[in-house]
Design an enzyme around this catalytic site. Sequence first.
Site, PDB file in Angstrom:
ATOM      1  N   LYS A 183       0.036   4.150  -0.245  1.00 46.61           N
ATOM      2  CA  LYS A 183      -0.586   5.424   0.465  1.00 46.61           C
ATOM      3  C   LYS A 183      -0.332   6.638  -0.563  1.00 46.61           C
ATOM      4  CE  LYS A 183       0.337   3.385   4.789  1.00 46.61           C
ATOM      5  NZ  LYS A 183       0.132   3.575   6.415  1.00 46.61           N
ATOM      6  N   HIS A 188      -9.522   0.878   4.782  1.00 43.54           N
ATOM      7  CA  HIS A 188      -8.233   0.962   5.486  1.00 43.54           C
ATOM      8  C   HIS A 188      -8.530   1.798   6.719  1.00 43.54           C
ATOM      9  CE1 HIS A 188      -4.036   2.396   6.438  1.00 43.54           C
ATOM     10  NE2 HIS A 188      -3.625   1.255   5.715  1.00 43.54           N
ATOM     11  N   GLY A 241       2.282   1.989  10.592  1.00 47.27           N
ATOM     12  CA  GLY A 241       3.082   3.069  10.511  1.00 47.27           C
ATOM     13  C   GLY A 241       3.716   3.566  11.787  1.00 47.27           C
ATOM     14  N   SER A 250       3.266  -2.654  10.249  1.00 49.04           N
ATOM     15  CA  SER A 250       4.713  -2.423  10.527  1.00 49.04           C
ATOM     16  C   SER A 250       5.430  -3.808  10.155  1.00 49.04           C
ATOM     17  CB  SER A 250       4.981  -1.925  11.903  1.00 49.04           C
ATOM     18  OG  SER A 250       4.297  -0.540  12.136  1.00 49.04           O
ATOM     19  N   GLU A 262      -5.420  -5.448  10.271  1.00 50.23           N
ATOM     20  CA  GLU A 262      -4.603  -4.339  10.584  1.00 50.23           C
ATOM     21  C   GLU A 262      -4.981  -3.452  11.973  1.00 50.23           C
ATOM     22  OE1 GLU A 262      -2.513  -3.091   6.595  1.00 50.23           O
ATOM     23  OE2 GLU A 262      -4.033  -1.631   6.840  1.00 50.23           O
ATOM     24  N   GLU A 301      -7.023   4.240   7.730  1.00 52.70           N
ATOM     25  CA  GLU A 301      -6.794   5.968   7.613  1.00 52.70           C
ATOM     26  C   GLU A 301      -8.047   6.420   6.826  1.00 52.70           C
ATOM     27  OE1 GLU A 301      -3.059   5.509   5.519  1.00 52.70           O
ATOM     28  OE2 GLU A 301      -1.895   4.917   7.358  1.00 52.70           O
ATOM     29  N   ASN A 352       0.742  -1.233   0.106  1.00 50.99           N
ATOM     30  CA  ASN A 352       0.004   0.098   0.017  1.00 50.99           C
ATOM     31  C   ASN A 352       0.884   1.149   0.112  1.00 50.99           C
ATOM     32  OD1 ASN A 352      -1.693   1.993   0.338  1.00 50.99           O
ATOM     33  ND2 ASN A 352      -2.345   1.416   2.714  1.00 50.99           N
TER      34      ASN A 352
END
Length: 251
Positions: free
Chosen positions: A10, A94, A172, A210, A166, A96, A8
């Site tokens: 991003k 996701h 991150g 991560s 996730e 985010e 991904n």
Amino acid sequence: MNRIVAGNWKMHLGPQAGYDLAVALANRIPDLQGIEVVVAPPFISLAAVRQGLQGSHIKLAAQNVFWEKQGAFTGEVSAAMLREAGCQYVIIGHSERRQLFGETDVGVNRKVCAALNNGLVPIVCVGETLAERDGGETAAVLERQVTRALLALTTDDIKRLVFAYEPVWAIGTGRAANVQMAVEVAVAIRDLVKGLFPDSDSIPVLYGGSVNPENAAQFASRPEISGALVGGASLQADAFTEIVRAFYKER
Ligand code: PEP
């Protein structure tokens, strides 16, 4: 069942940088039996990355999709458009998007339906926040996210769908979940889906949060984990290649 390692990207890498990384990956990652390698660049870079991947077996994904076919939806992209752009997968829900852009379980479900109706494989992201984990709510959160994502789907649809566990606190942050945790949740998600669709086959569940070349082998060594969704480390050709190799070695 093939394992999947998906990158991904991003909001990184415009068309030129995306093309360069695609070429580097195409040169490094051969066709590996039993492993599907996928990259998800920003919308604007899809065409260039598609070009860079030509001749390789690496597949293209989008990071988001809108559920309507077309119309006055400024800034959105439909599933049919993504197919036309060469995507085979799409990341949906996701964290985010859920946290920064107000994406809801209902919206995730509509996106999943649109993706499936247009021949895209949805990679549906689910996972708890740190507060939810600390509050003992992980199972309830996952049950809600998984159940709602699959509303109105058929057993046939389930064959073409992938989940990614996730944990939000691991994305991150450099703080990956421990492997046992990831295995437990992968099994729980699989059981949940089996409960909802008793005739379905075992569903792929990736781990994301991560993942890097140092810890990939630990996750890869567990058959319950069907692959990885990789953020930061997917932006470097060597690191992403090492992660792919770890999953190939341990398949
Ligand atoms: C992600 O964006 O899905 C992700 C897992 O990011 P990172 O690997 O950087 O934690």
